[in-house]
Scaffold this active site. Structure first.
Site, PDB file in Angstrom:
ATOM      1  N   ASP A   1      88.540 -13.454 -42.925  1.00 20.68           N
ATOM      2  CA  ASP A   1      88.422 -15.009 -42.982  1.00 20.68           C
ATOM      3  C   ASP A   1      89.371 -15.860 -42.395  1.00 20.68           C
ATOM      4  O   ASP A   1      89.372 -17.165 -42.722  1.00 20.68           O
ATOM      5  CB  ASP A   1      88.196 -15.231 -44.334  1.00 20.68           C
ATOM      6  CG  ASP A   1      87.452 -16.597 -44.746  1.00 20.68           C
ATOM      7  OD1 ASP A   1      86.603 -16.939 -43.972  1.00 20.68           O
ATOM      8  OD2 ASP A   1      87.759 -17.091 -45.883  1.00 20.68           O
TER       9      ASP A   1
ATOM     10  N   ASP B   1      90.178 -15.470 -52.124  1.00 19.68           N
ATOM     11  CA  ASP B   1      91.157 -16.327 -51.462  1.00 19.68           C
ATOM     12  C   ASP B   1      92.349 -16.549 -52.507  1.00 19.68           C
ATOM     13  O   ASP B   1      92.062 -16.870 -53.544  1.00 19.68           O
ATOM     14  CB  ASP B   1      90.440 -17.790 -51.196  1.00 19.68           C
ATOM     15  CG  ASP B   1      89.666 -17.813 -50.096  1.00 19.68           C
ATOM     16  OD1 ASP B   1      89.914 -16.925 -49.071  1.00 19.68           O
ATOM     17  OD2 ASP B   1      88.296 -18.246 -50.142  1.00 19.68           O
TER      18      ASP B   1
ATOM     19  N   HIS C   1      86.460 -10.359 -51.626  1.00 18.85           N
ATOM     20  CA  HIS C   1      87.405 -11.252 -50.777  1.00 18.85           C
ATOM     21  C   HIS C   1      87.954 -12.339 -51.787  1.00 18.85           C
ATOM     22  O   HIS C   1      86.951 -13.072 -52.082  1.00 18.85           O
ATOM     23  CB  HIS C   1      86.653 -11.952 -49.576  1.00 18.85           C
ATOM     24  CG  HIS C   1      87.845 -13.034 -48.770  1.00 18.85           C
ATOM     25  ND1 HIS C   1      88.736 -12.372 -48.298  1.00 18.85           N
ATOM     26  CD2 HIS C   1      87.705 -14.270 -48.647  1.00 18.85           C
ATOM     27  CE1 HIS C   1      89.481 -13.455 -47.618  1.00 18.85           C
ATOM     28  NE2 HIS C   1      88.831 -14.695 -48.011  1.00 18.85           N
TER      29      HIS C   1
ATOM     30  N   HIS D   1      95.573 -18.088 -45.534  1.00 14.31           N
ATOM     31  CA  HIS D   1      94.703 -18.896 -44.606  1.00 14.31           C
ATOM     32  C   HIS D   1      94.140 -20.089 -45.067  1.00 14.31           C
ATOM     33  O   HIS D   1      93.145 -20.810 -44.300  1.00 14.31           O
ATOM     34  CB  HIS D   1      93.827 -17.982 -43.851  1.00 14.31           C
ATOM     35  CG  HIS D   1      92.756 -17.417 -44.733  1.00 14.31           C
ATOM     36  ND1 HIS D   1      92.894 -16.035 -45.279  1.00 14.31           N
ATOM     37  CD2 HIS D   1      91.582 -17.865 -45.208  1.00 14.31           C
ATOM     38  CE1 HIS D   1      91.732 -15.739 -45.929  1.00 14.31           C
ATOM     39  NE2 HIS D   1      90.933 -16.797 -45.828  1.00 14.31           N
TER      40      HIS D   1
END
Length: 1388
Positions: A384, A274, A272, A594
């Site tokens: 997430d 970001d 993951h 997000h």
């Protein structure tokens, strides 16, 4: 005699004493033997390297300047380098340092291997052996294999790019980053691993994990503990043979494959990343390369390893920055070891983006994956994000998605979500098979803890036979490591652990689907009980997002209309700016990541968005206006308004028609002849200070010396409703090419009004004085203009405009002077837009108030005004008969100051004190705003003490509970500063301005078209508010425009409106629909939703009546009992220490309405509040060349019968519906409730083969600099022909079902219509007769792309063809359904 005893045996050697094992002590011994602690010089770690050499490494460095674009490999290798060494520091934060590394392999290492290079700078780095990066080097993985077998004496040259930031930026935890951080180079060496010792190290880790994680007394756990301890006793560092003995002991446990009855575990490598968070976008571009290159190397070492990654944006960045690495990824994807997943452009927030934005996430994401990897994704991957809106199942299904994975709800801090595997059902009934990994993480370490938790923690073990484990380091990237793969290879399926296999996401879900039975269903939103502060943090960023969403809609609609009317390319055609729109869409979608749109990233991220958003807003305004200008230039000359009659009645009981000319007989205000210039806020969406009642316009350009120049300057200013493009006037003289400029000015409209919505609107607009003065001067009218009302600073005239759906409406100088367009005057004369019909009791009250009632509707007679509103007169209990602009007299909007006592004597039907009148000493003053429909009363502090519906005789503000109250709350969460606003904040609030000088309230405008108040309120010693409250003559809406200067710390600002309504639930708009949420706290699930997300409106209502709270840029809502709250601002200090500090502009409004919110058209009101009517100024007389081009456009449009005032599309009920058969719009809220809302009008996407694989990608490419425009999706050079089709997307906003009729203008010449999914793939053709119009029925039925009905099917009969008058399609719809149609156009 007893026989003698045998001789005693000789004594043996003493046996070894074996102590009792204490479980915890033994586990501690194991940890000590594995840890990198003070014993690492003697424990197993001391034996992991067979050779290490730093003397053979030579280093040089080039340090790149901070906040400059990163150099490419080709650039970096030619930069000036200097010698450096281990131990030197490099920085400051966010800088880049390139190291030239030369190594000479020791001669004695020849034939040994693998040869590794070890690097530890305490930061992120990436190793290059050519233009394509080979592997990231981080604290999670700091070695790179240079060769499988070392060649003694060989010299090697390679480069290392070091970034001066850690995996999680440059801060501590979530604190703001240290901008002056330096990193020490600790290690740069060649090394040879000791492979047998390394293998034993991983064996021992696996055994220790089993011993610790399995329950005490478990047979396998006890065997693992015993065996691990035995290994420690057997191992001898100086005896290589002991390694073989130890490994044989380990195999006695790890080699037994007996999963028993545990759940089947599937695993996949995951990383993951970001897209921005504690680091800027620019660093994410490099994180992607570091992490993904490391996974490619891992698959070379472990061929069974499968890695998955989401976010098409990150793939496109990789393609742009590292094309060689991108090609390696594509090849790995072909082998099945690197699997794209998710189908979206980024892992977006799903609370805050609009519905069309969510559609575009999939449209752009899926098209990218299909173009570059040959297939669509079928798994929506969003592990997430901070909650999941209830329309995601329908949107995802419409984009080819079948499955959904997340784990974020495991973070809930109040209630535990009850499922791991279930069917998630959206608002419309669409379903996604959904899985929450039972380990409750997307960063599993693939150890015994995570494997056992995955196998045992599923909440649906009886219904679902499998669970998924996502292993790898994430958030800051990294992904799986060799240690994780070694652990998984040993533990997967061994005795005591579940059977485990590595599979791609799609394959896991298909196996899960095949084995699942009787799964339970969760309907509606997946509300996240944490991070509720993200609805509000970084308010300006959220306002810019809303502004781009609205302008994107308008630009696409205007562009599609221009392309359809004029054709694309060629002389006289219009070129649809697809590439530019694509680039803007991609950056809007990027900024909806997000951790960006929610407001939880560092300041550097918002420095990028703060520069890019204004660029996009300006570009979108230009694109829209150029399309509108092209349409206006191609239009036939519009007919002038009707001439004024010779006489008109002014009797209060007459029913004379209020034409524009008749209206002009009302008292007028003279606009001075000197030019005026204006300035506006930076957001073009915002109505701006000029568009809000009573606001004063500012001078922006003193060089605008002529009215035309002033108009152009005003038009170019962002924020104005006035278009920044001046189209050529569509006059008869221009068409003939012979008339003089003055005559053209006198015979052409002063402006055009663009209504981008699919329903008619009646609104008050501003026309800049310079436009009106230009027309009156050109027509010989002298140097000024008489108008019905001007703004408080005299720079604009007010006019009531009626705008048909999706159209351009001309506005003439005579109409502006009269105060209403002809169409608006006709509607006003008919009573539309005034107060509602009601009971006999209401009629009696109205008669007592001496207000004309006709057909149950209060009439607004603009022509009836016989005296200026400023004139003083005596008052009466039922209103002043000599001033019809006071609402008691049946006129427009008015505002005045009076005493509470005088107001109470005036009764419900009118007011007792004229504006400017005096009041008795010692009496409290109030300010009254009133039109024919509602009356609002404010106290001297600007608090709303009364809101009275005059038509329904209903008070809406409880006594002693005023509204428009600003309160400040202590906002200190438990940890997640920018993310969380906790429930206890409601316990510690105070009135804003407490202890400060009293607020100041004054009248800005007093009617008759608009009245307004100005409130100036000091919020605290450091913050202040300036609010304009306005009301127009034609709406029951009460508008609030707030300008706030905010300098607080960990404080939240809310505005509150107590209402005289009782309801157990309130309704909130979400994407493509609405949800009901409790107003009480009966259960923990109820009070957990103390702060909720909503988009353009929230509504609180009783049966038959309600009040909506509208907004133009806010998302954080709450309704507790009868109090509606809107969270306006926060001020967290991490990860951005300056969050929300500065100036903010926002608008919200109260809308009282009869009937429930659906029948009252609240959804339509929300759109109208956010997408204002746009004013497009008519320009100067065109040059001869411009006239020729204009004539060609007019000729092309004339072939199709183009008429800009004719609605391009309208949506109406095709059959009777309970939702639309109650009160008239005027009686309810002033707007009809369309059965479907037309959200999107655009051109179709080009075929996938036209996608170019050469993306740019400036966003994030430069640190601290603005992002640029990218051109990935582009069409071939346009041909002079009409577009093949139009895409029309509608949605059902009320939760109802029925049949709607979509009508289109005849000039569109639609040949046939198909239903398509959200990827614009045709799913079913709607049959109908060919020609100018086509008729048919588009059926409903669940998710987008599902089977549709056919003519004559269950949805009912088809509509009739209308030939030149246009055509229609009847569309059957279900609750909250999204419907996408493709209208194919006849070609010339």
């Amino acid at each position: 005699m007893l026989p003698s005893s045998p001789a005693a045996a000789a004594p043996s050697a003493p046996s070894l004493w074996v102590p009792q094992h204490h479980r915890d002590i033994t586990l501690g011994r194991l940890d000590t033997y594995l840890a990198a602690n003070q014993f690492s010089d003697v424990n197993l770690r001391s034996q992991l390297w067979a050779g290490r050499n730093s003397e053979c490494v030579s280093l040089e460095v080039y340090s790149h300047p901070k906040d400059q674009p990163y150099p490419s490999y080709e650039q970096a290798i030619h930069m000036p380098y200097r010698p450096t060494r281990v131990g030197e520091q490099f920085g400051p934060s966010w800088t880049t340092h390139w190291f030239r590394v030369r190594v000479a392999v020791p001669a004695e290492w020849g034939g040994r291997g693998p040869l590794m290079f070890r690097w530890d700078s305490g930061s992120e780095a990436m190793l290059y052996r050519g233009p394509t990066p080979r592997q990231g080097l981080t604290d999670q993985r700091n070695e790179y294999v240079l060769a499988e077998v070392a060649e003694g004496g060989k010299e090697l040259l390679f480069y290392v790019e070091m970034a001066a930031n850690g995996m999680f930026g440059n801060g501590t935890d979530i604190q703001p980053p240290d901008e002056n951080r330096y990193f020490t180079l600790k290690t740069a060496e060649l090394a040879l691993p000791h492979l047998p010792a390394t293998a034993l190290f991983h064996d021992l880790r696996a055994l220790a994990g089993l011993a610790r994680e399995l329950p005490a007394g478990d047979a396998t756990g006890e065997a693992a503990l015993y065996t691990a301890n035995k290994i420690l006793n057997t191992y001898r560092p100086d005896d290589p043979a002991s390694l073989d003995s130890c490994r044989a002991l380990a195999a006695g446990v790890l080699g037994v494959r007996d999963p028993g009855q545990r759940l089947q575990v599937h695993a996949v490598g995951h990383c993951h990343i970001d897209t921005a968070w504690l680091w800027p976008f620019s660093e994410t571009r490099r994180k992607t390369a570091r992490s993904w290159s490391a996974q490619l190397r891992l698959t070379e070492r472990f061929p069974w390893h499968v890695f998955t990654a989401s976010s098409a944006q990150q793939y496109e960045w990789l393609q742009a920055d590292y094309p060689g690495l991108f090609e390696e990824v594509r090849q790995a994807a072909g082998r099945g070891s690197f699997v794209p997943v998710g189908g979206s452009w980024v892992e977006m927030d799903t609370n805050l983006p609009g519905g069309e934005s969510l559609v575009r996430q999939f449209l752009y994401g899926q098209r990218y994956f299909a173009a570059h990897f040959g297939a669509l994704c079928d798994v929506f991957w969003l592990p997430d994000t901070f909650g999941y809106c209830g329309q995601l199942p329908q949107i995802a299904r419409g984009a080819g998605i079948r499955y959904f994975l997340t784990q974020k709800l495991s973070w809930n801090n109040i209630n535990t979500f009850p499922h791991s595997t279930f069917l998630w059902e959206g608002l419309d009934g669409s379903q996604l098979l959904t899985h929450f990994p039972p380990a409750n993480t997307y960063n599993a370490q693939a150890d015994a803890h995570d494997l056992l938790l995955t196998a045992s923690a599923s909440k649906d073990k009886d219904r679902a036979p499998a669970a998924y484990m996502l292993y790898g380091n994430g958030d800051g990237g990294g992904g799986p490591t060799p240690d994780m793969c070694e652990s998984l290879a040993r533990l997967a399926g061994c005795r005591g652990v579940a059977s485990a296999g590595v599979v791609a996401p799609g394959e896991f879900f298909r196996r899960l689907e095949a084995g699942a039975r009787d799964l339970l269903t969760w309907r509606g939103e997946l509300y996240f009980e944490l991070h509720r502060g993200t609805y509000t943090s970084h308010a300006a960023n959220k306002a810019d997002n809303r502004g781009c969403e609205v302008l994107l809609r308008e630009a696409e609609a205007a562009g599609a209309a221009a392309a359809a009317a004029l054709g694309e390319g060629g002389e006289g055609g219009y070129t649809y700016p697809r590439s530019e729109l694509d680039a803007i869409w991609k950056d809007v979608l990027l900024f909806q990541f997000h951790d960006v749109l929610p407001g939880s990233a560092i300041e550097r991220v918002y420095q990028v968005t703060a520069q890019r958003y204004p660029q996009m807003l300006q570009s979108l305004t230009r694109i829209r206006d150029e399309a509108l200008a092209a349409l206006i230039a191609a239009a036939p000359p519009p007919p002038p308004p009707p001439p004024p009659p010779h006489s008109s009645s002014t009797s209060a009981t007459s029913t004379a028609t209020a034409t524009a000319s008749a209206i002009s007989t009302a008292p007028t205000t003279h606009l001075p002849s000197q030019g005026h210039t204006r300035s506006y806020p930076s957001n073009p969406l915002s109505l701006g200070i000029a568009d809000v009642a009573g606001a004063r316009l500012l001078v922006v350009d003193s060089a605008a010396s002529t009215p035309t120049a002033a108009a152009a300057a005003a038009a170019a200013a962002p924020g104005n409703r006035l278009s920044s493009v001046q189209p050529a006037p569509t006059s008869t003289a221009a068409a003939a090419g012979t008339a003089a400029a003055g005559t053209a000015a006198a015979t052409a409209p002063v402006a055009w009004v663009f209504n981008s919505l699919s329903f008619p609107r009646l609104e008050v607009m501003e026309v800049p004085a310079e436009l009106l003065l230009l027309r009156t001067a050109g027509g010989g009218g002298g140097g000024g203009a008489n108008v019905r009302q001007r703004t408080s600073d005299g720079t604009a005239a007010l006019v009531v405009v009626k705008a048909p759906p999706l159209s351009l409406t001309p506005v003439w100088a005579e109409e502006v002077e009269a105060g209403a367009t002809a169409a608006a005057a006709e509607e006003l004369a008919a009573g539309l837009g005034a107060a509602g019909s009601c009971s006999d009791a209401h009629g009696a009250a109205a008669a007592a108030a001496e207000v004309e009632v006709e057909g149950g509707l209060r009439r607004l007679n603009l022509q009836a005004a016989a005296a200026a509103p400023e004139k003083k007169a005596a008052s009466s209990p039922h209103g002043r008969k000599d001033d019809p602009w006071v609402a008691g007299g049946g006129g427009g909007a008015t505002c005045y100051r009076t005493t509470r006592a005088a107001l109470s004597r005036g009764g419900a039907g009118g007011a007792a004190q004229h504006p400017g009148g005096s009041a008795g000493a010692g009496e409290g003053f109030v300010y009254v705003m009133q039109n024919n429909m509602v009356r609002a009363v404010f106290d001297e502090g600007g608090r709303l003490v009364s809101l009275y519906d005059l038509g329904w005789q209903r008070e809406l503000v409880p006594e002693g509970q005023p509204g428009n109250v600003f309160r400040m709350y202590e906002d200190i969460p438990l940890f997640w500063d920018a993310w969380d606003i906790e429930i206890y904040h409601l316990e510690k609030g105070r009135p804003a301005g407490h202890g400060m000088p009293p607020p100041q309230l004054s009248i800005q405008e007093s009617g008759p078209l608009r009245c307004s108040l100005l409130l100036e309120l000091p919020l605290s010693p450091t913050s202040r508010l300036r609010q304009t409250v306005s009301m127009t003559a034609v709406s029951r809406r009460l508008d609030f425009h707030a300008h706030i200067f905010w300098q607080e710390s960990r404080t939240a600002l809310k505005v509150e409106f107590p209402l005289l309504l009782a309801a157990s639930e309130a309704t909130y708009e979400v994407q493509y629909g609405a949800v009901r949420r409790p107003t009480h706290t009966n259960t923990s699930w109820d009070w957990a939703r103390f702060e909720v997300v909503a988009h353009k409106w929230a509504d609180l209502g009783e049966p038959g009546y309600g009040v909506a709270l509208l907004n133009d840029c806010k998302y954080g809502h709450a309704t507790h009992g009868n109090v509606m709250r809107l969270t306006l601002l926060r001020s967290p200090k991490a990860p951005d220490a300056h969050t929300d500090l500065g100036e903010h502009r926002m608008r919200f409004a109260l809308l009282p309405h009869a009937a429930d919110w659906g029948a009252a058209g609240v959804a339509a009101h929300g759109w109208a509040f956010n997408a204002p009517l746009r004013l497009v100024a008519a320009g100067q007389q065109p040059s001869q060349r411009q006239q020729q081009a204009q004539q060609r456009r007019q000729a092309a449009a004339a072939l199709r019968g183009y008429n800009p005032s004719q609605p391009m599309f309208t949506v109406t009920p095709a059959r009777p519906s309970p939702l639309h058969s109650g009160l008239s719009p005027a009686a309810s809220s002033g707007l009809s409730a369309p059965p479907l809302i037309l959200d999107t009008l655009k051109l179709p996407e080009p075929p996938l083969e036209q996608l170019h694989r050469h993306p740019g990608g400036p966003v994030g490419q430069e640190q601290g600099t603005t992002a640029g425009v990218r051109h990935t999706l582009s069409m071939q050079p346009p041909q002079p022909q009409r577009p093949q089709a139009l895409i029309v997307r509608l949605y059902e906003p009320h939760g109802a079902r029925g049949v709607a009729r979509l009508r289109w203008a005849g000039w569109l010449r639609v040949s046939h219509v198909t239903r398509c999914d959200l990827l614009e793939r045709d799913t079913q053709e709607v049959e109908g007769r060919e020609g100018r119009g086509v008729a048919g029925l588009v059926g409903g039925g669940g998710a987008e792309g599902a089977g549709a009905g056919v003519p004559g099917g269950s949805g009912g009969g088809s509509s009739s063809s209308r030939g030149d008058a246009g055509g229609s399609v009847d569309v059957s719809y279900e609750p909250f359904q999204i419907i996408t149609l493709k209208l194919y156009l006849q070609q010339d």
